[in-house]
Each structure stands twice: as structure tokens, then as C-alpha cells.
Design an enzyme around this catalytic site. Structure first.
Site, PDB file in Angstrom:
ATOM      1  N   ASP A 193      39.628  29.043  42.175  1.00  0.00           N
ATOM      2  CA  ASP A 193      41.080  28.951  42.039  1.00  0.00           C
ATOM      3  C   ASP A 193      41.763  29.272  43.358  1.00  0.00           C
ATOM      4  OD1 ASP A 193      43.388  28.476  40.626  1.00  0.00           O
ATOM      5  OD2 ASP A 193      43.600  30.535  39.962  1.00  0.00           O
ATOM      6  N   ASP A 367      44.707  30.321  32.669  1.00  0.00           N
ATOM      7  CA  ASP A 367      44.911  31.753  32.905  1.00  0.00           C
ATOM      8  C   ASP A 367      44.801  32.540  31.607  1.00  0.00           C
ATOM      9  OD1 ASP A 367      45.409  31.080  35.560  1.00  0.00           O
ATOM     10  OD2 ASP A 367      47.544  30.788  35.184  1.00  0.00           O
TER      11      ASP A 367
END
Length: 446
Positions: A193, A367
């Protein structure tokens, strides 16, 4: 005195942390409830996250670590390839295909993965229900979820609820992964990420920049902290303030500042429009008078007020403001709408430095998933580790949102929270828990 940045983004942070906390709580409850039920808590299943190595309890620590690294590497490569393919499809305007793909993905998750969890709950709690009713409930739940997430005119609370439930279902299935694979995979996804959002040519960075250049929504499943409110329907750019968004497979958070040019365009339109009369101002004595003249030429209401002032003074030629006292009188005759427009212009500049924008905060569904996976894995060991990991994740998310409002650039959401969560988990498990348990068993207080 300027207000603190925490005051401007506090409500936004709470709007994001509340659903994240709810998602983690429900995942922990599901892990505890389904820990002894079948078939959901049977042997580890084969998924894309453990294609190479399937962990066995009899394997050594070196074998588990090596297999977990291979699984994480393959999974990250698969995510990168799929994300690049999505970027290419979006670049060539295959928007309808992407929307249909997201609909099918959500339908599959809610219908099959959610249905398996639903059946496990029925079996564990011995809920008396027949198969037809169960099928109808699951079918209605799935169809309403698809319509809520991808159709307009749906209450925002319903869309938010289904987004959270989608994250809960995926996170609960991820907790089925072996322990070593889970921890290595979380660290690998946080690193990916970081690279995908910050590195030049990163897939998530390219996707966000492409969506921003087109003034379109990201082709991903994202959670909206509050509904979109448009200040100017005719100007799509004016509705873009600060955007926090993320991709569904590897969640990211992105902040983008877009300047609002609607005020300048409105001013130019007024100058070109023959409907309004602009009165020239001459014989000015200072810079302040010149500034007031410019404002008078831009605002038609000020022009009309000056005409009104000149007619009261019995001027037969043209309206001319002769001195500073006359300028003050003209300013006093301004309409309240002019004052409101001036205040609105000041607010537009202040909005550029805050996170309170018309579109609020959007957090990627990935997330939600990986935060909940970390807490769910901690719940398999002890509640003390759950508390520590939860506080670490929430602290990391808060730090990320504050950094976004300060740095004004794209930042990933996973690295800080995952790093703090993993560190707190092992510190609590290896150091804090033996200390607290030893003190409690010996009836000692500290």
C-alpha cells in the site's frame, strides 16, 4: 486567532472511526461465536492468500515463515496485477464493465460468503428456521445490498451499513488463514500500500490521479463518511474539496485539494452580461478607492446601489464617486446579498486549508477488512491483545488523517495502523500479558 486543525477535522475523524470500530467489534464477536461451530471453523481453506503453502501445525517455525513469505509474495503480486488491469480498463473508459464487476463482486460476497456465515450462526445458536425462509432472507439481504451500494436515491445510512457488513464478511473469512500467513500477509499488504500510493507509477496513485483529472468517483468500493452535498450543481469541480478514498483490495487513503474557480467564473460572466450596468469610478485618491471601484465594477448590486446614490444626488450625467466619504456611503448601501457573497468568497479560501469538504471522507473497504483481520486474529489469543490492537489501529488511523490534512498529498491508510497493531500485538502477547497474569495470580498490585 486561527482555529486548530483538529477542530476542523474532528467530526470527520469520528465519522470514519465509528464504522471502523463497529466493523472490528462485530468481527471479534463473530470470531468468538463461531470458534467452535462447523463448517465455518473447520480446517484452513485454500484461497488466493495461501496458494503456495498450506500451514500445518507439525511444521517447524522456519518452514512456516518461509511458506508465509511465499504466500504473501504471490498474493501481493496478484493484487498488483489486478489493480493495474483495473487502471487500464478505467483509462480506456470501460466504466460500465468496472461497475458491473463491482456489482458481481458485492453480490458474490454477500450471497455466498455472507450466506456461509449466516448458516454458521444459525447452526451455532440453534435458530429454528426453515430452508425456504432462510433462502428468502438471504436473497432479499443480497439484492437490497446491491441496490443500496450502487443505486441513487438510497439513504446514506443504509449504504454505510452494507459497506460495513461487506467488510465484516470479508474480514471474517480472512481470519480463517493460518496464523503465520496472516501476520506476514498484513505486513506485506501495508508495504505494498505504501508503494502503490506514494511511488511514481504506483497503481493506486495512477488510479486516483486519473479519477481526479476526470472529476469522477473512484471505481472502487469506498465508505462515505457523509453524503455528497453539491454547492454548485452546474460546476462539478466546485464540489471537489478534500477526498479521502481507497481501493477495495488494498485500502488506501488519499487527500486531494482542488481549487474552486466558480467565483472567478461568476465574476467574468457578470462583466460580460449586458443585463447589469457597471458604473466607472474616477478621481480616486488612494489605493482603497481603487479597490472599491474594482468591487463596484464586478458586483452588479453595487452598481445599482451607486446608480441609486447618484439619482438621489440629482446627478444628470453619470455616477462618479468623488471622495472617500462617498465611497463609505456607497459601501453602507450595499445589499446584504453582497456582504454574503463576500463572506462566501473568504470561506472558499478557508476551505482549502481544512478537511471539511462537501464530499467528506471516503475510506477504502480494504482498510476496514485488514484492520478487522488484525483484531480478529488477536481475538483468537486473548482479549488483552484485542484492546491493545484496537487502540493501536485507531491511533494509527487518526495520525494518518491528521497527516493528510497537513501534507496535502496522497497517503496510504494501512502502514501506520498495521505497523502499530502488529507491534502492540507482540508486545502485549510476549511482555504485557505474562507480567499482568503473573501479578494477578500472585495477588500483587502495581
Amino acid at each position: 486567532m486561527e482555529s486548530s486543525i483538529l477542530e476542523s477535522i474532528g467530526q470527520e475523524i469520528i465519522g470514519v472511526m465509528s464504522p471502523v470500530s463497529l466493523c472490528m467489534l462485530l468481527v471479534v464477536l463473530l470470531v468468538y461465536s463461531l470458534s467452535d461451530s462447523n463448517p465455518f471453523s473447520s480446517a484452513p481453506i485454500r484461497t488466493a492468500a495461501n496458494l503456495v503453502y498450506l500451514e500445518n501445525p507439525s511444521d517447524s517455525a522456519a518452514q512456516k515463515l518461509e511458506g508465509a513469505l511465499l504466500n504473501a509474495l504471490v498474493f501481493v503480486i496478484l493484487i498488483a496485477v489486478v489493480t493495474f488491469v483495473l487502471v487500464l480498463l478505467y483509462y480506456y473508459n470501460f466504466t460500465n464493465f468496472l461497475k458491473n464487476y463491482m456489482r458481481f463482486s458485492a453480490f458474490f460476497v454477500l450471497g455466498t460468503m455472507g450466506g456461509s456465515i449466516f448458516l454458521s450462526i444459525i447452526q451455532h445458536f440453534s435458530i429454528p428456521i426453515d430452508s425456504i425462509t432462510c433462502f428468502l432472507l438471504l436473497f432479499n439481504y443480497t439484492i437490497v445490498g446491491i441496490l443500496s451500494m450502487f443505486s441513487g436515491g438510497v439513504p446514506i445510512i443504509l449504504r454505510q451499513g452494507y459497506m460495513v457488513s461487506l467488510g465484516i464478511i470479508v474480514a471474517t473469512w480472512f481470519t480463517k488463514l493460518p496464523e503465520w500467513t496472516t501476520w506476514v500477509l498484513l505486513v506485506a499488504l501495508a508495504l505494498y500500500d505504501l508503494a502503490a500510493v506514494l511511488a511514481p507509477g504506483g497503481p493506486l496513485k495512477l488510479l486516483v490521479e486519473l479519477a481526479s483529472s476526470r472529476d469522477e468517483e473512484l471505481p472502487a468500493l469506498v465508505y462515505e463518511a457523509r453524503p455528497t452535498v453539491s454547492h454548485n450543481e452546474g460546476n462539478p469541480r466546485s464540489t471537489l474539496g478534500f477526498l479521502v478514498a481507497g481501493a477495495s483490495d488494498s485500502g488506501s487513503v488519499e487527500l486531494q485539494a482542488v481549487s474552486n474557480n466558480s467565483v472567478h467564473r461568476d465574476g467574468s460572466d457578470n462583466r460580460r452580461s449586458p443585463e447589469y450596468a457597471s458604473i466607472p469610478v474616477r478621481n480616486l485618491e488612494n489605493v482603497e478607492g481603487e479597490r472599491n471601484r474594482d468591487e463596484g465594477e464586478r458586483s452588479p448590486l453595487v452598481g445599482h446601489s451607486r446608480e441609486r446614490y447618484s439619482s438621489d444626488s440629482n446627478s444628470s450625467e453619470y455616477s462618479t464617486v468623488r471622495n472617500r466619504e462617498s465611497e463609505i456611503v456607497v459601501d453602507e448601501e450595499r445589499s446584504p446579498l453582497v456582504d454574503m457573497l463576500g463572506m462566501e468568497n473568504e470561506r472558499d479560501h478557508e476551505r482549502g486549508d481544512s478537511l471539511v469538504a462537501s464530499r467528506g471522507i471516503k475510506l477504502g473497504l480494504g482498510d476496514f477488512v485488514f484492520y478487522s483481520v488484525l483484531v480478529g486474529r488477536a481475538a483468537m489469543y486473548d482479549l488483552m491483545t484485542v484492546y491493545a490492537c484496537y487502540l493501536a489501529i485507531i491511533s494509527g488511523l487518526g495520525c494518518t488523517l491528521i497527516l493528510l490534512s497537513v501534507c496535502h498529498r496522497a497517503l496510504p491508510a494501512l502502514p501506520i495502523s498495521i505497523a502499530l497493531g502488529v507491534i502492540f500485538y507482540f508486545l502485549t502477547r510476549l511482555l504485557m500479558e505474562p507480567f499482568v497474569v503473573g501479578m494477578a495470580t500472585n495477588l500483587m498490585m502495581f
